[in-house]
Enzyme design. Structure first.
Site, PDB file in Angstrom:
ATOM      1  N   CYS A 103     106.304  -3.577 -28.514  1.00 36.13           N
ATOM      2  CA  CYS A 103     106.580  -2.493 -29.686  1.00 36.13           C
ATOM      3  C   CYS A 103     107.824  -3.146 -29.521  1.00 36.13           C
ATOM      4  O   CYS A 103     108.767  -4.167 -28.459  1.00 36.13           O
ATOM      5  CB  CYS A 103     106.630  -1.835 -31.229  1.00 36.13           C
ATOM      6  SG  CYS A 103     107.227  -1.827 -32.427  1.00 36.13           S
ATOM      7  N   HIS A 151     108.086  -6.793 -29.268  1.00 41.15           N
ATOM      8  CA  HIS A 151     108.884  -6.330 -31.378  1.00 41.15           C
ATOM      9  C   HIS A 151     109.458  -7.792 -31.339  1.00 41.15           C
ATOM     10  O   HIS A 151     110.591  -7.875 -30.754  1.00 41.15           O
ATOM     11  CB  HIS A 151     109.070  -5.811 -32.401  1.00 41.15           C
ATOM     12  CG  HIS A 151     109.048  -5.662 -33.269  1.00 41.15           C
ATOM     13  ND1 HIS A 151     109.472  -6.176 -34.051  1.00 41.15           N
ATOM     14  CD2 HIS A 151     107.845  -5.020 -34.594  1.00 41.15           C
ATOM     15  CE1 HIS A 151     109.176  -6.180 -35.622  1.00 41.15           C
ATOM     16  NE2 HIS A 151     107.581  -5.309 -35.475  1.00 41.15           N
TER      17      HIS A 151
HETATM   18 CU   LIG Z   1     107.426  -0.823 -33.860  1.00 37.05          CU
END
Ligand SMILES: [Cu+]
Lengths: 224, 224
Positions: free
Chosen positions: B142, B164
């Site tokens: 992420c 991300h």
């Molecule tokens: Cu996240």
């Protein structure tokens, strides 16, 4: 006029905030941590008011995991999940009962032992039954549809539902067990950690809205 | 002879248990709870020895979430995650440092604020750097590949990695940012909550084995 209009919109917003969809997410010793996190996190991203409540009358406790002495001094909100992740719930389920709280939806994570603890809780089962008989939404994942709902006769042979493959033979209706997420009236069921985000997004879709669910799905990188 | 053979196998099993793959999963205020749970749970299902360690020097703390007075009496292992799920870590990162522990892999969950806390921790960053320079595996999810690894120059323009979408433009090499999970040597990166199980299973595949990963994937109902 300008001021009055502004305060009108301000109060609308206040009402909307006060009327956020209220979800209860019970957790018990042995609940599945991925399933729990997917539910609580996704519903909060959608603006739902989520109460994570720890069951304190768990009958099925693994002595290997519960007797870590370093946790003894801590408190009843701490729950040891199925793979030893420890979660501090927002409150205890006893407190929810004492406050006579009501919810739009009760969401049950799975985990074999966690589901057994839900099933055998003399506090939780009557609460769940009266919630369902009042027409509240119920969502159950993994072991919980079979071990909790089917066990207590809360699924009929007409109920469309699924559960984890290891227990899905206990469902009275076998027609939908292969589906990843099943919606039937105010009942949403699903199969396991790998279906948890789809399940949580279906809850958001039904109780908050399709657009909100779509935005969260994209931000979370959930597969089509 | 029989006895000797039995004790030989017993000690083999002991060695195998002692030689389980050791993973460090640091968590910080604002770490993503789904991502964290997917990592810790899946790696433990695979028999890895997972240490969840709470950072105690978090610089980025949301006063709304950290000053719940009911948590004041509790202790430094309790971490408030990005969507207010509270986790009790197995230990503090200070304790890991004090014990001079080493790990086969360090796995960083995302969450914007959690990644900032990893990035700005004067305790954690040198530990991560020396782990990587010793040739240890690193996995980041992420926000963490961009916010932690790229920020500290731990990714080169030749490193294959993703992060991300909100932060992936910070990666020095943009060629692989659209992939859900990217493996490059001893570096595994991925994109968000919705890719966390694929990411965790890739860690299992590389450090434990393909069959173990496949079994867990099936039991968890992770999509093909
Ligand atoms: Cu996240």
């Amino acid at each position: 006029m300008q001021t009055r209009r502004r305060s009108f919109f301000a109060s609308l917003q206040f009402v909307r905030r006060m009327s956020a969809v209220r979800a209860l997410v019970p957790i018990a010793h042995g609940s599945e941590e991925i399933e729990f996190a997917c539910i609580a996190d996704t519903l909060r991203r959608a603006g739902m008011h989520v109460t994570v409540a720890a069951l304190t009358d768990c009958k099925h406790v693994d002595p290997k995991t519960d007797h870590d002495p370093s946790f003894k001094f801590l408190e009843p909100r701490i729950v040891t999940m199925s793979r030893l992740v420890r979660v501090v719930a927002d409150t205890t389920f006893d407190h929810v009962l004492a406050e006579d709280e009501h919810f739009d939806i009760i969401c049950l994570p799975g985990g074999a032992r966690g589901a057994e603890n839900f099933r055998d809780s003399e506090k939780f089962v009557p609460f769940l039954k009266s919630h369902m008989s009042r027409g509240g939404w119920t969502a159950a994942l993994c072991a919980s549809p079979a071990v909790v709902l089917a066990h207590h006769g809360l699924l009929s042979e007409h109920s469309k539902a699924t559960s984890h493959p290891s227990v899905s033979s206990k469902l009275p209706n076998q027609e939908f067990v292969d589906h990843r997420v099943v919606v039937d009236g105010k009942l949403i069921t699903s199969r396991g950690p790998g279906t948890s985000l789809e399940f949580a997004l279906e809850i958001v879709r039904r109780l908050v809205g399709v657009d909100t669910a779509e935005n969260i799905k994209n931000a979370m990188l959930v597969r089509e």
